[in-house]
Design an enzyme around this catalytic site. Structure first.
Site, short mmCIF file in Angstrom:
data_model
loop_
_atom_site.label_atom_id
_atom_site.label_comp_id
_atom_site.label_asym_id
_atom_site.label_seq_id
_atom_site.Cartn_x
_atom_site.Cartn_y
_atom_site.Cartn_z
N HIS A 1 34.80 36.63 34.03
CA HIS A 1 34.49 37.87 34.75
C HIS A 1 35.74 38.68 35.11
CE1 HIS A 1 35.01 35.36 38.49
NE2 HIS A 1 35.50 36.49 38.95
N ASP B 1 31.80 30.80 32.71
CA ASP B 1 32.68 31.82 33.30
C ASP B 1 34.15 31.53 33.02
OD1 ASP B 1 33.32 34.16 34.67
OD2 ASP B 1 33.37 33.17 36.63
N GLY C 1 40.63 38.21 43.43
CA GLY C 1 42.01 38.14 42.98
C GLY C 1 42.43 36.70 42.73
N ASN C 2 41.78 35.74 43.41
CA ASN C 2 42.01 34.33 43.13
C ASN C 2 41.28 33.89 41.87
OD1 ASN C 2 42.35 33.79 46.45
ND2 ASN C 2 43.55 32.47 45.12
N SER C 3 40.25 34.64 41.48
CA SER C 3 39.44 34.25 40.33
C SER C 3 40.32 33.95 39.12
CB SER C 3 38.45 35.36 39.96
OG SER C 3 37.46 35.48 40.93
#
Length: 172
Positions: free
Chosen positions: A43, A85, A163-165
């Site tokens: 994502h 994901d 933002g950590n994704s």
């Protein structure tokens, strides 16, 4: 703190563009898979037509400064597992001195185990946070926007924000 100093340079900042405009940003990390590759969340890069990867600069700056003033690497999509994901990126000319992150095994994760994250929450670059495993959820199903996902999931109590994704989790 040993984890941060050993692996912070293995974590990258990722920016995704569509039609010349930045549409998403997140984290990723370097792994060894047929050479050096970068793993992130699908994502983070979905719907993009250009992906930029920034390495940790000598001096920590904010995300806007990094995007506008620091050199980045053009990344290409190598593989995706949309259902989980996940995305793997290839980055030509990525410095070979970067230490790849080693995979852990899902079956070895323990509830209550201390975890550490390195990433870019809300654009706060190379942030180090800690917490623990809250639960282990095999074959967990979830929805994100207009997509459905199914994967083994580690439920965590670690401060994670947009933002950590795509960033890594470490244990001791």
């Amino acid at each position: 703190e040993d984890i941060f100093f050993e692996y912070a340079d293995s974590v990258v900042f990722i920016g995704a563009r569509k039609n010349g405009r930045w549409i998403s940003q997140g984290s990723g990390f370097v792994v060894k898979h047929k050479g050096l590759k970068i793993i992130t969340n699908w994502h983070v890069i979905e719907n993009s037509d250009e992906i930029g990867v920034w390495l940790r600069p000598k001096n920590i700056v904010d995300d806007e400064y990094l995007i506008q003033n620091e050199d980045y690497y053009d990344a290409k999509l190598f593989n995706i597992q949309k259902k989980k994901d996940l995305a793997i990126l290839t980055v030509p000319k990525l410095p070979l001195k970067i230490k790849p992150v080693k995979y852990g095994k899902f079956k070895n994760v323990k509830i209550g185990e201390t975890l550490f994250a390195i990433g870019h929450p809300e654009g706060l670059l190379w942030t180090f946070s800690s917490g623990m495993v809250s639960q282990i959820r095999p074959n967990y199903k979830w929805h994100y926007r207009s997509s459905r996902h199914d994967a083994n999931v580690i439920q965590i109590q670690v401060p994670i924000n947009p933002g950590n994704s795509g960033g890594p989790l470490f244990n001791k």
